[in-house]
Enzyme design. Sequence first.
Site, PDB file in Angstrom:
ATOM      1  N   SER A 327     102.906 113.792 -62.224  1.00  0.00           N
ATOM      2  CA  SER A 327     102.627 112.047 -62.020  1.00  0.00           C
ATOM      3  C   SER A 327     101.360 111.804 -62.398  1.00  0.00           C
ATOM      4  CB  SER A 327     102.779 111.796 -60.358  1.00  0.00           C
ATOM      5  OG  SER A 327     102.945 110.464 -60.284  1.00  0.00           O
ATOM      6  N   ASP A 439     114.391 109.669 -61.463  1.00  0.00           N
ATOM      7  CA  ASP A 439     113.039 109.291 -61.006  1.00  0.00           C
ATOM      8  C   ASP A 439     112.706 107.896 -61.183  1.00  0.00           C
ATOM      9  OD1 ASP A 439     110.631 108.864 -60.748  1.00  0.00           O
ATOM     10  OD2 ASP A 439     109.748 110.560 -61.851  1.00  0.00           O
ATOM     11  N   HIS A 471     111.631 112.140 -58.453  1.00  0.00           N
ATOM     12  CA  HIS A 471     110.280 112.164 -58.841  1.00  0.00           C
ATOM     13  C   HIS A 471     109.428 113.429 -58.416  1.00  0.00           C
ATOM     14  CE1 HIS A 471     106.331 110.647 -60.460  1.00  0.00           C
ATOM     15  NE2 HIS A 471     105.789 110.816 -59.144  1.00  0.00           N
TER      16      HIS A 471
END
Length: 509
Positions: A327, A439, A471
């Site tokens: 991320s 995601d 995610h």
Amino acid sequence: MLLKKSFRKKCLILGLTISLSIPTMAMGKESVSGLSSTNQSMDLIEQTEAFAVSKSINLLDIPRFVTKEQSKAVNKGLNIAKDKQNDRFVHNAVQFVTAMEAGKYGQALKFSSHALKKSISEQWLEIYWNTVLQQLHPQLGAFTGISGAEVIESNKVHTNVEVVLQFERGAYPFTIRVDKTGKINDFLLNSFFGPSAAEPAYSNPDLFTEKEVVIGKGEFALPGILSIPKGKGTFPVVVLVQGSGASDKDETAYALKPFRDLAHGLASNGIAVLRYNKRTFEHSVKTTADQYHTVDKETTNDALLATRLLEKEKKIDDDQIYILGHSQGGMMVPQMINQDKRDNIAGAIVMGGPARTIQDVILDQFDYLLSIGQLTPQDSAFFKEQFAMLNDPNFSGENPPAEFHLGQSVFWDSINDIKAAEMAKRQNNPLLIIQGERDYQVVSDVEIPIWKKELSDRTNVEYRLYPKLNHFFTEGEGEMSTPMEYFTPANIPEYVVNDIAAWVKSKPD
């Protein structure tokens, strides 16, 4: 008062919606020390309320509420050992909270370390404590006192004491971080205490050992765990770098522990792994109080310190140190490579990392959440106005517009121009870019084409797409994931671990 309530509501929505790169929210323009004017006091009130709501978020868009299941878990799960009340660390933690409960904030500070005293004041503590009680009151009722305390963990940086805050309708754990001298050095209001994913089936503890390490030194030293395969070595190693917010070494996101899964899975496959508590987790309050907090302080610098630690490990091949950034951590991989003056990073894995600016990614999230009824049109409009300010070329983190209400403005200023794919275009370190196709936080149909376009001239970049993954790289059903999936215990699938292990072992160049 109306302004205060309105700001609190917006900060709560922000904690619910922004995913990926929310900074620790507080202390945007003013230092907490030396506050004197009414306007400054209101700034502190507003900023501290934002801090209380959102500082425990790991990666955004995780729901910020206590489910019925969580409440039951707290009431059933917190069995406090009475015989530990005499322990010096427990005693000091309890006295610290008791002093705040009694309104004796100066006395509470006497139990605090020098580093913490530099960051907060009596006024800060008063506002923080009252805000915590206000935020928990709607679901748990009035605060009735401390129902117990115990040491839940000790590492090479802190002894962590869990003080149980008792309310009329339940209890809530409050983690107090105590340094080696017995002083309170930081604290963190826990955000989840329900069931979590068990050890993955592919983990084989007989094949690796683990030891505690410390990343960096001084006020922001971080505890970590180095998982090392058994055998003579030397071994390649992967450093795990979390996404945004306050995240522990396992990158715990409610019921999920993705970094624990990766560490044990890769170590079972002959690859060492280093993971550590993020600065915003281990030093949450001190980070929040830093009005000059930046994304490099939060992510880049500590990752590079981790690679330096590995230089000294005898069983580690220092020519095969890889970074895995998830991320926000993935978005910052090119920044880490740019700042790697010692040339330690042999290559990197970008795991669900955006190619575009953080503002673009978050605004797409807002549109999705609006479409599924988890964001109101009014709040969507508010945040779009806020991000429009960030996109203004004249935006200054040290002198933000008066209408800017997203917290640490210097942080936002440090991250809002980063375009990871464009930056990586000018680099040569091999990359493995992996992405879940379900995601909603970093959408593969948007980000992957940008990565591929920007890196089209490079021959040492590989891609892996996973149709079922969200995610946090756990499986689910449906075209797009939702925030509620993070409450379901699950492991990263073995095929993801195998893909990463195969890429590392291929010694990409």
